[in-house]
Write an enzyme that holds these catalytic residues in place. Structure first.
Site, PDB file in Angstrom:
ATOM      1  N   ASN A   4      47.880  43.666  72.104  1.00  0.00           N
ATOM      2  CA  ASN A   4      47.195  42.449  71.665  1.00  0.00           C
ATOM      3  C   ASN A   4      46.073  42.268  72.682  1.00  0.00           C
ATOM      4  OD1 ASN A   4      48.864  41.912  69.483  1.00  0.00           O
ATOM      5  ND2 ASN A   4      50.353  40.833  70.754  1.00  0.00           N
ATOM      6  N   GLU A  36      63.108  43.428  74.460  1.00  0.00           N
ATOM      7  CA  GLU A  36      62.737  42.254  73.668  1.00  0.00           C
ATOM      8  C   GLU A  36      63.868  41.796  72.750  1.00  0.00           C
ATOM      9  OE1 GLU A  36      59.317  42.918  71.182  1.00  0.00           O
ATOM     10  OE2 GLU A  36      59.474  40.956  70.233  1.00  0.00           O
ATOM     11  N   ARG A  89      56.495  40.174  76.244  1.00  0.00           N
ATOM     12  CA  ARG A  89      57.858  40.748  76.165  1.00  0.00           C
ATOM     13  C   ARG A  89      58.259  41.402  77.481  1.00  0.00           C
ATOM     14  NH1 ARG A  89      58.603  37.455  72.107  1.00  0.00           N
ATOM     15  NH2 ARG A  89      57.287  37.925  70.338  1.00  0.00           N
ATOM     16  N   GLU A 124      49.585  41.302  62.864  1.00  0.00           N
ATOM     17  CA  GLU A 124      49.910  40.084  63.610  1.00  0.00           C
ATOM     18  C   GLU A 124      48.645  39.393  64.115  1.00  0.00           C
ATOM     19  OE1 GLU A 124      52.853  41.483  66.496  1.00  0.00           O
ATOM     20  OE2 GLU A 124      54.397  41.195  64.987  1.00  0.00           O
ATOM     21  N   ASP A 168      61.050  46.666  63.699  1.00  0.00           N
ATOM     22  CA  ASP A 168      60.515  46.314  65.017  1.00  0.00           C
ATOM     23  C   ASP A 168      61.548  46.427  66.131  1.00  0.00           C
ATOM     24  OD1 ASP A 168      58.796  45.507  66.941  1.00  0.00           O
ATOM     25  OD2 ASP A 168      58.658  43.426  66.321  1.00  0.00           O
ATOM     26  N   TRP A 205      58.666  36.551  59.350  1.00  0.00           N
ATOM     27  CA  TRP A 205      59.042  36.222  60.728  1.00  0.00           C
ATOM     28  C   TRP A 205      60.322  35.381  60.751  1.00  0.00           C
ATOM     29  CZ3 TRP A 205      53.657  34.798  63.372  1.00  0.00           C
ATOM     30  CH2 TRP A 205      52.933  35.983  63.550  1.00  0.00           C
ATOM     31  N   ARG A 246      58.571  44.037  54.323  1.00  0.00           N
ATOM     32  CA  ARG A 246      57.781  44.416  55.502  1.00  0.00           C
ATOM     33  C   ARG A 246      58.073  45.849  55.935  1.00  0.00           C
ATOM     34  NH1 ARG A 246      58.172  41.380  61.361  1.00  0.00           N
ATOM     35  NH2 ARG A 246      57.944  43.270  62.611  1.00  0.00           N
ATOM     36  N   LYS A 259      45.756  48.317  68.320  1.00  0.00           N
ATOM     37  CA  LYS A 259      46.553  47.587  67.325  1.00  0.00           C
ATOM     38  C   LYS A 259      45.536  46.850  66.457  1.00  0.00           C
ATOM     39  CE  LYS A 259      49.904  43.743  67.055  1.00  0.00           C
ATOM     40  NZ  LYS A 259      50.874  42.935  67.815  1.00  0.00           N
ATOM     41  N   ARG A 278      47.820  52.485  66.308  1.00  0.00           N
ATOM     42  CA  ARG A 278      49.216  52.101  66.070  1.00  0.00           C
ATOM     43  C   ARG A 278      49.486  51.920  64.576  1.00  0.00           C
ATOM     44  NH1 ARG A 278      51.262  47.415  68.372  1.00  0.00           N
ATOM     45  NH2 ARG A 278      53.235  48.242  69.070  1.00  0.00           N
ATOM     46  N   HIS A 305      66.848  41.681  62.760  1.00  0.00           N
ATOM     47  CA  HIS A 305      65.874  40.583  62.838  1.00  0.00           C
ATOM     48  C   HIS A 305      66.533  39.227  62.578  1.00  0.00           C
ATOM     49  CE1 HIS A 305      62.003  38.562  62.622  1.00  0.00           C
ATOM     50  NE2 HIS A 305      61.381  39.702  62.883  1.00  0.00           N
ATOM     51  N   GLU A 326      56.768  55.721  69.225  1.00  0.00           N
ATOM     52  CA  GLU A 326      56.716  54.579  70.148  1.00  0.00           C
ATOM     53  C   GLU A 326      58.114  53.995  70.289  1.00  0.00           C
ATOM     54  OE1 GLU A 326      53.519  51.647  69.621  1.00  0.00           O
ATOM     55  OE2 GLU A 326      54.944  50.054  70.087  1.00  0.00           O
TER      56      GLU A 326
HETATM   57  C1  GCV Z   1      52.530  43.248  71.352  1.00  0.00           C
HETATM   58  C2  GCV Z   1      56.564  42.618  68.053  1.00  0.00           C
HETATM   59  C3  GCV Z   1      56.530  41.777  69.293  1.00  0.00           C
HETATM   60  C4  GCV Z   1      55.101  41.440  69.684  1.00  0.00           C
HETATM   61  C5  GCV Z   1      54.335  42.758  69.856  1.00  0.00           C
HETATM   62  C6  GCV Z   1      54.397  43.511  68.532  1.00  0.00           C
HETATM   63  C7  GCV Z   1      53.689  44.852  68.598  1.00  0.00           C
HETATM   64  O1  GCV Z   1      56.156  41.874  66.956  1.00  0.00           O
HETATM   65  O2  GCV Z   1      57.268  40.619  69.094  1.00  0.00           O
HETATM   66  O3  GCV Z   1      55.141  40.717  70.886  1.00  0.00           O
HETATM   67  O4  GCV Z   1      53.010  42.526  70.232  1.00  0.00           O
HETATM   68  O5  GCV Z   1      55.744  43.754  68.214  1.00  0.00           O
HETATM   69  O6  GCV Z   1      54.371  45.842  68.760  1.00  0.00           O
HETATM   70  O7  GCV Z   1      52.484  44.885  68.473  1.00  0.00           O
END
Ligand code: GCV
Length: 713
Positions: free
Chosen positions: A218, A401, A176, A299, A373, A550, A344, A295, A332, A529, A395
């Site tokens: 991630n 994004e 992102r 996901e 998100d 999603w 969600r 995290k 997180r 979204h 956060e």
């Molecule tokens: C780092 C959203 C974003 C993901 C991101 C996630 C998060 O889903 O699209 O790219 O991953 O948030 O905050 O962990």
């Protein structure tokens, strides 16, 4: 160099951010400043004080056209005395003990005072970091052309951990990220140390940011190997004088991936021992290492749920490993599972709130501003106020994004403030999110705010010339969440472009309106979204199929009757996660703020809105209002030609053109799509789409920046 006033301005590339130190034009202000700072007493006795000294020397030479005049004693009017009273006896005459006792490790006092018969200014703190922060505040006064004859500033941060989160991968892609590759040149570290690392640290120190998470949430376990730790340590060494501590993301399965274990179960003795040894190794490389950000079970990331353990058990494993060194684990709360079909938006609360009180004292939970998100507008996250026994961090996402990437001018301070100022009501009226996260509501000593970085290797750091305002605003609000969006914008504009009042006023208003503009042309009335799949660039309200949470249809739920997600007790009942009276306010169709209507309600197309329009007509109105706002931003910018150097002026102008096109793209695609349900015409008073819906649905975009690292295997 910049010009002082009038005439065409020399092109600039934005590299210097808000630390340009533009020369003060000849006149009374310049005379005042020169007289006020005729001598400087500053012992650069530590790397941090050396940094403060060098910054002051740079700033005074550029702004006042004079070298820093060193002195050892107060000899004349206009002496500036800078340091800590414990090591600089010259400060004793100011008698700042009382004020300094209230500012802690990072705060400072800036005071103009008559001492020893001379008119002097002190910048004093209890630590050298406090001195550095005070120095930057003082320089801001000059950069924004404020008077200095009666300075009396006492300032201390309200939040302890004020951090940037880089979603930077080890291959230098940035998840992102829209401003080029990662700043961290892992391949050349630790032998080549780019000067940008120092400039990055300077910029952060200037706004009080004191922590940086170098790697993506991630996470890649390799960052915890010796090979990478020496690289991270080299960065930490550069950042240290600027008060900036390094944090890393910890991949929960690291004991398996790089440790050779067969499990990452948080209760397994071998796993516990592995993390303890790993913490010892990290601290041997980075003695002031801040801690881990994690995290987990979100996901596709590994986590304690893989072993039927709770998030608290996972977090405590790492917290215990870090505790002997004073480190913290930041866990997180962005956790959700595709197998929970309900809503969600409810999942993080459902999973984590029952664990309140089970986290170690050196653990914080990091909660996104809203429950889904980082959408252009969300209600505040219901976890704020619901976990009084756990320190919750806020956060925020600086990188855009869901807000037009790096081509849309969107000033995010109003979005940040909307969350900070939201009243959760959980401990009675006035229980603001700001008071939850600064620890004052529930008496926590740990507190934090994180901003997902929008910084990359592009010359101007953040891509859009206005995007750095979001980095700046984040730092300022993390230091003091009571500051206003307008005031922060003004400071940033003066320091980044020009202190000229006509420019500042018009550009500030444009910035302040930009957030509502993007809400209107993307997701008005509580929609959320509905962006394109995966890369999230552009509209995609038609996205369906595959993992439900999603898709877009999961969130807007448009049908022949109406549109919106029913989160009332008759629907998913997400409203019940909020405390009263907000819960009742949003649950009732008649009292729910219209800005969040479709977040909480499924509303008939013919529902009459406060404006007297039907919902469908209001939707058309809002989308058009968004486009109109961008056009107004274009006109404002045109009117400011001459106040800004040509290079940055043209850059912003071109990006505003893109923004206007993309605002129309969003409006037309969304209205045409929703029209297939409402079956109602777009009122004739509005511009009609010039392409059919199929055109928008068929658009394909390749290689959009910011897609997460693709790994083999
Ligand atoms: C780092 C959203 C974003 C993901 C991101 C996630 C998060 O889903 O699209 O790219 O991953 O948030 O905050 O962990």
């Amino acid at each position: 160099m910049n010009q002082t006033s009038g005439g065409p301005r020399t092109p600039e590339d934005g590299y210097e951010l808000w630390l340009r130190y533009e020369p003060v034009a000849p006149g009374p202000r310049l005379n005042e400043y020169r007289a006020a700072f005729a001598q400087v007493v500053l012992e650069p006795a530590s790397p941090t004080l050396r940094a403060a000294h060098d910054e002051l020397a740079l700033a005074l030479s550029r702004m006042l056209g004079a070298p820093l005049p060193p002195a050892t004693h107060i000899e004349r009017d206009g002496t500036l005395v800078i340091g800590m009273p414990a090591s600089l006896p010259q400060l004793a005459a100011f008698d700042l003990r009382h004020d300094l006792s209230a500012v802690g490790d990072e705060g400072y006092v800036i005071r103009r005072q008559h001492v020893q018969g001379k008119d002097c200014t002190a910048i004093a703190a209890n630590t050298d970091r406090g001195v550095l922060y005070g120095m930057f505040h003082f320089l801001r006064q000059l950069q924004t052309r404020q008077p200095v004859h009666n300075l009396n500033i006492i300032s201390a941060p309200r939040i302890k951990y004020r951090m940037l989160n880089h979603w930077d991968n080890l291959d230098r892609t940035v998840e992102r990220g829209y401003a080029g590759f990662s700043l961290w040149d892992w391949h050349k570290l630790p032998d080549y140390l780019s000067p940008r690392y120092t400039d990055y640290a300077r910029a952060n120190a200037s706004i009080g940011i004191n922590g940086t998470v170098l790697t993506n949430v991630n996470a890649n376990a390799l960052i915890l190997t010796k090979q990478y730790l020496v690289k991270a340590a080299a960065l930490a060494d550069i950042f240290r004088p600027y008060g900036l501590r390094v944090f890393l993301t910890a991949r929960f399965s690291a004991p398996i991936e790089i440790g050779g274990l067969t499990t990452a179960d948080p209760l397994d003795p071998a796993v516990i021992a592995w993390w303890q040894a790993k913490a010892a190794e990290i601290y041997a490389h980075i003695p002031d290492f801040g801690g881990f950000v994690v995290k987990a079970n979100s996901e596709g990331q590994p986590g304690p749920h893989d072993y039927d353990r709770s998030h608290a058990e996972g977090a405590n494993l790492l917290a215990d490993a870090l505790a002997p060194y004073g480190g913290v684990v930041i866990w997180r709360a962005f956790v959700y599972d595709e197998n929970v079909p309900d809503d969600r938006a409810k999942q993080a609360y459902d999973d984590l709130v029952p664990q309140d009180g089970r986290f170690r004292p050196n653990a914080l939970l990091q909660v996104k501003n809203g429950p889904v998100d980082f959408q252009p507008r969300e209600p505040y996250h219901p976890m704020f106020g619901a976990m009084p026994h756990t320190p919750l961090m806020l956060e925020l996402q600086l990188t855009q994004e869901y807000l037009g990437c790096a081509t849309h001018l969107v000033y995010l301070a109003p979005l940040f403030k909307e969350t900070l100022d939201a009243d959760t009501g959980c401990a009675g009226p006035g229980s603001l999110v700001a008071h939850v996260i600064d620890g004052s509501l529930d008496g926590h000593t740990l507190s934090g705010m994180a901003g997902v970085s929008n910084i990359g290797c592009e010359r101007n750091w953040c891509g859009h010339p206005f995007a750095a305002a979001n980095w700046f605003a984040f730092g300022r609000l993390a230091w003091d969440h009571r500051e206003t969006s307008g005031r922060i914008a003004e400071d940033w504009l003066r320091m980044t472009f020009s202190p000229d009042e006509r420019f500042v006023t018009a550009a500030r208003d444009m910035m302040l309106e930009s957030r509502e503009a993007v809400v209107n042309y993307m997701t008005p009335l509580g929609l959320h979204h509905i962006m394109a799949y995966d890369h999230h660039y552009g509209p995609g309200p038609w996205v369906d199929g595959g993992r439900a949470d999603w898709t877009s249809v999961y969130y807007h739920r448009a049908d022949a009757d109406g549109i919106g997600f029913d989160r009332t007790p008759g629907g998913s009942d997400a409203v019940s996660q909020y405390c009263s009276p907000y819960r009742e306010l949003v649950a009732d169709l008649d009292t729910c703020p219209e800005a969040l209507l479709l977040w909480f309600h499924h509303v008939p197309w013919q529902h009459v809105m406060k404006s007297g329009r039907t919902l469908w007509d209001e939707l058309c109105h809002k989308y058009n209002e968004g486009v109109a706002s961008v056009r107004q931003m274009q006109r404002t910018w045109e009117s400011l030609a001459g106040h800004v150097d040509e290079a940055r002026f043209e850059h912003v102008r071109a990006l505003l053109r893109i923004q206007e096109q993309e605002a129309r793209w969003w409006r037309d695609a969304c209205l045409l799509y929703f029209q297939t349900f409402s079956k109602l015409p777009i009122p004739a008073e509005y511009e009609q789409p010039d392409k059919p819906l199929s055109y928008y649905r068929d658009l394909k975009h390749y290689y959009v920046p910011g897609i997460r690292e693709r790994r083999f295997g």
